[in-house]
Design an enzyme around this catalytic site. Sequence first.
Site, PDB file in Angstrom:
ATOM      1  N   CYS A 123      14.490  -7.328 -22.676  1.00 31.77           N
ATOM      2  CA  CYS A 123      15.173  -8.288 -21.789  1.00 31.77           C
ATOM      3  C   CYS A 123      15.277  -9.701 -22.366  1.00 31.77           C
ATOM      4  O   CYS A 123      16.212 -10.422 -22.051  1.00 31.77           O
ATOM      5  CB  CYS A 123      14.526  -8.306 -20.407  1.00 31.77           C
ATOM      6  SG  CYS A 123      12.787  -8.768 -20.415  1.00 31.77           S
ATOM      7  N   LYS A 196       4.094  -1.164 -13.082  1.00 34.72           N
ATOM      8  CA  LYS A 196       4.710  -2.489 -13.043  1.00 34.72           C
ATOM      9  C   LYS A 196       5.680  -2.540 -11.872  1.00 34.72           C
ATOM     10  O   LYS A 196       6.650  -1.789 -11.818  1.00 34.72           O
ATOM     11  CB  LYS A 196       5.446  -2.754 -14.363  1.00 34.72           C
ATOM     12  CG  LYS A 196       6.156  -4.097 -14.409  1.00 34.72           C
ATOM     13  CD  LYS A 196       6.719  -4.380 -15.793  1.00 34.72           C
ATOM     14  CE  LYS A 196       7.478  -5.667 -15.839  1.00 34.72           C
ATOM     15  NZ  LYS A 196       8.044  -5.933 -17.170  1.00 34.72           N
ATOM     16  N   ARG A 206      10.352 -15.790 -16.137  1.00 34.75           N
ATOM     17  CA  ARG A 206      11.759 -15.672 -16.555  1.00 34.75           C
ATOM     18  C   ARG A 206      12.318 -17.039 -16.957  1.00 34.75           C
ATOM     19  O   ARG A 206      13.219 -17.121 -17.784  1.00 34.75           O
ATOM     20  CB  ARG A 206      12.571 -14.973 -15.468  1.00 34.75           C
ATOM     21  CG  ARG A 206      12.121 -13.519 -15.339  1.00 34.75           C
ATOM     22  CD  ARG A 206      12.845 -12.735 -14.267  1.00 34.75           C
ATOM     23  NE  ARG A 206      12.177 -11.452 -14.040  1.00 34.75           N
ATOM     24  CZ  ARG A 206      12.469 -10.619 -13.061  1.00 34.75           C
ATOM     25  NH1 ARG A 206      13.436 -10.914 -12.206  1.00 34.75           N
ATOM     26  NH2 ARG A 206      11.812  -9.476 -12.932  1.00 34.75           N
ATOM     27  N   ARG A 218      15.906  -5.672 -11.145  1.00 35.76           N
ATOM     28  CA  ARG A 218      15.223  -4.631 -11.922  1.00 35.76           C
ATOM     29  C   ARG A 218      14.703  -3.497 -11.036  1.00 35.76           C
ATOM     30  O   ARG A 218      13.823  -2.741 -11.432  1.00 35.76           O
ATOM     31  CB  ARG A 218      14.054  -5.253 -12.693  1.00 35.76           C
ATOM     32  CG  ARG A 218      14.433  -6.380 -13.641  1.00 35.76           C
ATOM     33  CD  ARG A 218      13.421  -6.504 -14.761  1.00 35.76           C
ATOM     34  NE  ARG A 218      13.347  -7.801 -15.387  1.00 35.76           N
ATOM     35  CZ  ARG A 218      14.260  -8.333 -16.191  1.00 35.76           C
ATOM     36  NH1 ARG A 218      15.375  -7.674 -16.457  1.00 35.76           N
ATOM     37  NH2 ARG A 218      14.075  -9.525 -16.739  1.00 35.76           N
ATOM     38  N   LYS A 249       0.440  -4.528 -12.906  1.00 36.06           N
ATOM     39  CA  LYS A 249       1.112  -5.827 -12.881  1.00 36.06           C
ATOM     40  C   LYS A 249       2.050  -5.920 -11.696  1.00 36.06           C
ATOM     41  O   LYS A 249       2.838  -4.993 -11.501  1.00 36.06           O
ATOM     42  CB  LYS A 249       1.910  -5.945 -14.180  1.00 36.06           C
ATOM     43  CG  LYS A 249       2.714  -7.186 -14.329  1.00 36.06           C
ATOM     44  CD  LYS A 249       3.505  -7.132 -15.602  1.00 36.06           C
ATOM     45  CE  LYS A 249       4.439  -8.302 -15.627  1.00 36.06           C
ATOM     46  NZ  LYS A 249       5.426  -8.196 -16.648  1.00 36.06           N
ATOM     47  N   SER A 275       2.884 -14.865 -13.957  1.00 34.31           N
ATOM     48  CA  SER A 275       3.301 -16.266 -13.942  1.00 34.31           C
ATOM     49  C   SER A 275       3.324 -16.882 -12.542  1.00 34.31           C
ATOM     50  O   SER A 275       2.901 -18.024 -12.356  1.00 34.31           O
ATOM     51  CB  SER A 275       4.681 -16.381 -14.588  1.00 34.31           C
ATOM     52  OG  SER A 275       5.619 -15.551 -13.912  1.00 34.31           O
ATOM     53  N   TYR A 314      -2.676 -16.600 -18.046  1.00 35.57           N
ATOM     54  CA  TYR A 314      -2.316 -17.913 -18.580  1.00 35.57           C
ATOM     55  C   TYR A 314      -3.472 -18.908 -18.424  1.00 35.57           C
ATOM     56  O   TYR A 314      -3.422 -20.002 -18.966  1.00 35.57           O
ATOM     57  CB  TYR A 314      -1.061 -18.439 -17.854  1.00 35.57           C
ATOM     58  CG  TYR A 314       0.107 -17.467 -17.962  1.00 35.57           C
ATOM     59  CD1 TYR A 314       0.901 -17.445 -19.103  1.00 35.57           C
ATOM     60  CD2 TYR A 314       0.375 -16.543 -16.950  1.00 35.57           C
ATOM     61  CE1 TYR A 314       1.945 -16.538 -19.225  1.00 35.57           C
ATOM     62  CE2 TYR A 314       1.423 -15.631 -17.062  1.00 35.57           C
ATOM     63  CZ  TYR A 314       2.192 -15.632 -18.203  1.00 35.57           C
ATOM     64  OH  TYR A 314       3.220 -14.724 -18.323  1.00 35.57           O
TER      65      TYR A 314
HETATM   66  C1  PBG Z   1       9.388  -8.301 -19.682  1.00 37.54           C
HETATM   67  C2  PBG Z   1       8.258  -8.928 -18.971  1.00 37.54           C
HETATM   68  C3  PBG Z   1       8.245  -9.654 -17.770  1.00 37.54           C
HETATM   69  C4  PBG Z   1       6.938 -10.120 -17.601  1.00 37.54           C
HETATM   70  C5  PBG Z   1       6.201  -9.657 -18.677  1.00 37.54           C
HETATM   71  N1  PBG Z   1       7.031  -8.901 -19.505  1.00 37.54           N
HETATM   72  C6  PBG Z   1       9.319 -10.038 -16.863  1.00 37.54           C
HETATM   73  C7  PBG Z   1      10.049  -9.056 -16.080  1.00 37.54           C
HETATM   74  O1  PBG Z   1       9.754  -7.863 -16.054  1.00 37.54           O
HETATM   75  O2  PBG Z   1      11.012  -9.509 -15.477  1.00 37.54           O
HETATM   76  C8  PBG Z   1       6.462 -10.992 -16.468  1.00 37.54           C
HETATM   77  C9  PBG Z   1       5.177 -11.692 -16.727  1.00 37.54           C
HETATM   78  C10 PBG Z   1       4.803 -12.788 -15.814  1.00 37.54           C
HETATM   79  O3  PBG Z   1       5.411 -13.021 -14.757  1.00 37.54           O
HETATM   80  O4  PBG Z   1       3.839 -13.482 -16.166  1.00 37.54           O
HETATM   81  N2  PBG Z   1       9.961  -7.196 -19.110  1.00 37.54           N
END
Ligand code: PBG
Length: 327
Positions: A123, A196, A206, A218, A249, A275, A314
């Site tokens: 992505c 996930k 993002r 997604r 996650k 995040s 983080y």
């Molecule tokens: C990539 C990815 C994402 C995150 C980690 N790898 C974003 C998503 O799936 O949109 C999010 C990590 C975070 O929010 O700290 N696919």
Amino acid sequence: MKDLAFHRHRRLRQSASIRSMVRETHLHTEDFIYPIFVIDGENIKNEVKSMPNVFQFSLDLLDEEIDEVVSLGIQSVIFFGIPNEKDEVGTFAYHDHGIVQKAIRQVKARHPELTVIADTCLCEFTDHGHCGVIEEGKVLNDPSLDLLAKTAVSQAKAGADIIAPSNMMDGFVAAIRHGLDEAGYYDVPIMSYAVKYSSAFYGPFRDAANSSPKFGDRKTYQMDPANRLEAIREAQSDIEEGADFLIVKPALSYLDIIREVKDFSGYPVVAYNVSGEYAMIKAASQNGWINEKETVLEKLVSMKRAGADIILTYFAKDVARWLKESK
Ligand code: PBG
């Protein structure tokens, strides 16, 4: 009062020393994986707007950051890449001179003992911002697998110690395991984003990785937050396909899922403290509404208590510092 029978739980809470003797869960600096955003270009250290104290680094400014991480005792980092060129099929995800491959080479040369993990996804490298190949507005599963396997192999070739596929196509672990084995990388483990969810808590990431989908969302590949049993099926199939670690996650709203996956699998479980979970604590503490250090330590210990062996966060540098101070 005399005849009242009850337990005196407070006996074990009466002093700091007794409390520490009976403490069941502990945080260690070795538990943490620190995420780092690397960007093409020079002399860049951009703070991410929605993530105070998290930066995008160009490679010429990366050494200082990594040296600090290592000096704090953190043993593992994961890289996310922001390329200066994107296309339909995410070419720079699997290019030998892609930003992540270059970062891995540079860091492994400087700190061979540091465990370097590569996030394996498309992505950040596709112009449409989806994690796979697109046809007529749909994310195709099987054609995306070849690109993921290619990405993983190029990351292993650059020196990645662990491959962490995050794109949620079915069969991604099987495809990547097969690709790595064929290329001779039998010993490179897969840390699968097995469970996930399609989560609003990824918003700030993002911004940081410039990876929002340009259309749609997604939800056809990431999981529905309402589902628990599906998490077990996802973890089960990743184990069958060859995953060595299982990531859950996000973490904070999914502590029940962490416990479930740990109990059912017995595999090393990684909690991804995402995040949005970081941004909420930062915002509230900057406003003086909560105490940052105490809140962070409480929430990270809750992830371990729930069954996580490892935490991707983080906050890793902050916690490493706090743990050092308390020694
Ligand atoms: C990539 C990815 C994402 C995150 C980690 N790898 C974003 C998503 O799936 O949109 C999010 C990590 C975070 O929010 O700290 N696919």
